[in-house]
Design a protein around this motif. Structure first.
Motif, PDB file in Angstrom:
ATOM      1  N   PRO A 212     -21.133 -47.753  -9.779  1.00 21.23           N
ATOM      2  CA  PRO A 212     -22.324 -47.106  -9.213  1.00 21.23           C
ATOM      3  C   PRO A 212     -23.633 -47.813  -9.563  1.00 21.23           C
ATOM      4  O   PRO A 212     -24.533 -47.875  -8.745  1.00 21.23           O
ATOM      5  CB  PRO A 212     -22.289 -45.700  -9.809  1.00 21.23           C
ATOM      6  CG  PRO A 212     -20.865 -45.470 -10.149  1.00 21.23           C
ATOM      7  CD  PRO A 212     -20.302 -46.820 -10.506  1.00 21.23           C
ATOM      8  N   ARG A 213     -23.746 -48.363 -10.760  1.00 22.11           N
ATOM      9  CA  ARG A 213     -25.005 -49.026 -11.113  1.00 22.11           C
ATOM     10  C   ARG A 213     -25.215 -50.286 -10.283  1.00 22.11           C
ATOM     11  O   ARG A 213     -26.326 -50.619  -9.951  1.00 22.11           O
ATOM     12  CB  ARG A 213     -25.068 -49.311 -12.606  1.00 22.11           C
ATOM     13  CG  ARG A 213     -24.111 -50.361 -13.088  1.00 22.11           C
ATOM     14  CD  ARG A 213     -24.271 -50.626 -14.590  1.00 22.11           C
ATOM     15  NE  ARG A 213     -23.224 -51.473 -15.051  1.00 22.11           N
ATOM     16  CZ  ARG A 213     -22.050 -51.086 -15.487  1.00 22.11           C
ATOM     17  NH1 ARG A 213     -21.783 -49.806 -15.547  1.00 22.11           N
ATOM     18  NH2 ARG A 213     -21.137 -51.950 -15.879  1.00 22.11           N
ATOM     19  N   ALA A 214     -24.130 -50.974  -9.913  1.00 24.05           N
ATOM     20  CA  ALA A 214     -24.257 -52.147  -9.046  1.00 24.05           C
ATOM     21  C   ALA A 214     -24.706 -51.734  -7.652  1.00 24.05           C
ATOM     22  O   ALA A 214     -25.488 -52.432  -7.008  1.00 24.05           O
ATOM     23  CB  ALA A 214     -22.941 -52.911  -8.985  1.00 24.05           C
ATOM     24  N   LEU A 215     -24.209 -50.590  -7.169  1.00 21.40           N
ATOM     25  CA  LEU A 215     -24.645 -50.087  -5.869  1.00 21.40           C
ATOM     26  C   LEU A 215     -26.124 -49.714  -5.895  1.00 21.40           C
ATOM     27  O   LEU A 215     -26.858 -49.973  -4.935  1.00 21.40           O
ATOM     28  CB  LEU A 215     -23.803 -48.883  -5.458  1.00 21.40           C
ATOM     29  CG  LEU A 215     -22.332 -49.153  -5.172  1.00 21.40           C
ATOM     30  CD1 LEU A 215     -21.588 -47.853  -4.932  1.00 21.40           C
ATOM     31  CD2 LEU A 215     -22.184 -50.081  -3.991  1.00 21.40           C
ATOM     32  N   ALA A 216     -26.571 -49.101  -6.992  1.00 21.51           N
ATOM     33  CA  ALA A 216     -27.979 -48.718  -7.108  1.00 21.51           C
ATOM     34  C   ALA A 216     -28.881 -49.945  -7.161  1.00 21.51           C
ATOM     35  O   ALA A 216     -29.949 -49.971  -6.551  1.00 21.51           O
ATOM     36  CB  ALA A 216     -28.186 -47.852  -8.348  1.00 21.51           C
ATOM     37  N   ILE A 217     -28.448 -50.981  -7.878  1.00 25.59           N
ATOM     38  CA  ILE A 217     -29.237 -52.209  -7.966  1.00 25.59           C
ATOM     39  C   ILE A 217     -29.317 -52.890  -6.608  1.00 25.59           C
ATOM     40  O   ILE A 217     -30.375 -53.348  -6.176  1.00 25.59           O
ATOM     41  CB  ILE A 217     -28.650 -53.153  -9.035  1.00 25.59           C
ATOM     42  CG1 ILE A 217     -28.877 -52.573 -10.427  1.00 25.59           C
ATOM     43  CG2 ILE A 217     -29.254 -54.547  -8.932  1.00 25.59           C
ATOM     44  CD1 ILE A 217     -28.128 -53.295 -11.522  1.00 25.59           C
ATOM     45  N   ALA A 218     -28.187 -52.934  -5.901  1.00 23.42           N
ATOM     46  CA  ALA A 218     -28.173 -53.557  -4.572  1.00 23.42           C
ATOM     47  C   ALA A 218     -29.046 -52.785  -3.592  1.00 23.42           C
ATOM     48  O   ALA A 218     -29.714 -53.380  -2.748  1.00 23.42           O
ATOM     49  CB  ALA A 218     -26.742 -53.652  -4.050  1.00 23.42           C
ATOM     50  N   ALA A 219     -29.054 -51.459  -3.682  1.00 17.69           N
ATOM     51  CA  ALA A 219     -29.861 -50.649  -2.773  1.00 17.69           C
ATOM     52  C   ALA A 219     -31.352 -50.853  -3.011  1.00 17.69           C
ATOM     53  O   ALA A 219     -32.152 -50.731  -2.092  1.00 17.69           O
ATOM     54  CB  ALA A 219     -29.506 -49.178  -2.927  1.00 17.69           C
TER      55      ALA A 219
END
Length: 176
Positions: free
Chosen positions: A60-67
């Motif tokens: 999830p943290r990678a998704l948040a960073i990408a967003a």
């Protein structure tokens, strides 16, 4: 985890219930033990399958960073060019910042800069916003809302003098 619990439970039953009887020579228990070991092997394969598929799911943290990553585009024409960053690079409320330069990478002291976003294939008419100059050499558009993701056409209208306006445009991809 459920598969692991099931595997360990089955292994415990095999070890403490079936192994002693199978060693004593009971053919029915030996057949049950062979079937149980086969089921154990299938469970292990299922665990490997789940673990192999899991690696394609980013944390999830990678998704948040990408967003939160901005979308950047460099627009270059003979008279002027611009580096445009839209932060965050997805649909919704965003901030656009632009660095305006002359066509030969020199400074361009523009009188006014207007950002125009359009998406005619979705029936969205051009969104025009006048940029402000915060004082660091860039231009900024706050309180901009991009309603839908997809490929947008961005145009930057640069008022160079009272009699000269340069319009540069390029496509930009906005993430969902």
């Amino acid at each position: 985890l459920g598969l692991l619990v099931f595997l360990f439970t089955l292994a415990a039953v095999n070890r403490w219930k079936l192994t002693a009887s199978a060693e004593a020579g009971s053919t029915e228990v030996q057949r049950r033990l062979v079937r149980s070991i086969g089921v154990e092997m299938l469970i292990v394969l299922a665990i490997f399958g789940v673990a192999a598929g899991w690696r394609f799911t980013p944390p999830p943290r990678a998704l948040a960073i990408a967003a939160a990553q901005p979308v950047s585009v460099h627009i270059h024409a003979l008279q002027a060019m611009a580096d445009l960053n839209i932060t965050p690079g997805h649909a919704g409320p965003v901030v656009a910042s632009m660095v305006i330069m002359s066509g030969d990478f020199g400074p361009l002291d523009a009188k006014e800069v207007t950002l125009v976003l359009s998406k005619p294939d979705s029936g969205i008419e051009p969104l025009k916003r006048t940029a402000t100059k915060p004082g660091d050499g860039s231009w900024r558009v706050d309180n901009l809302v991009i309603p839908v993701p997809g490929r947008w056409t961005v145009r930057i209208d640069i008022l160079v003098s009272d009699f000269q306006m340069v319009k540069i445009e390029a496509p930009v991809d906005i993430r969902p």
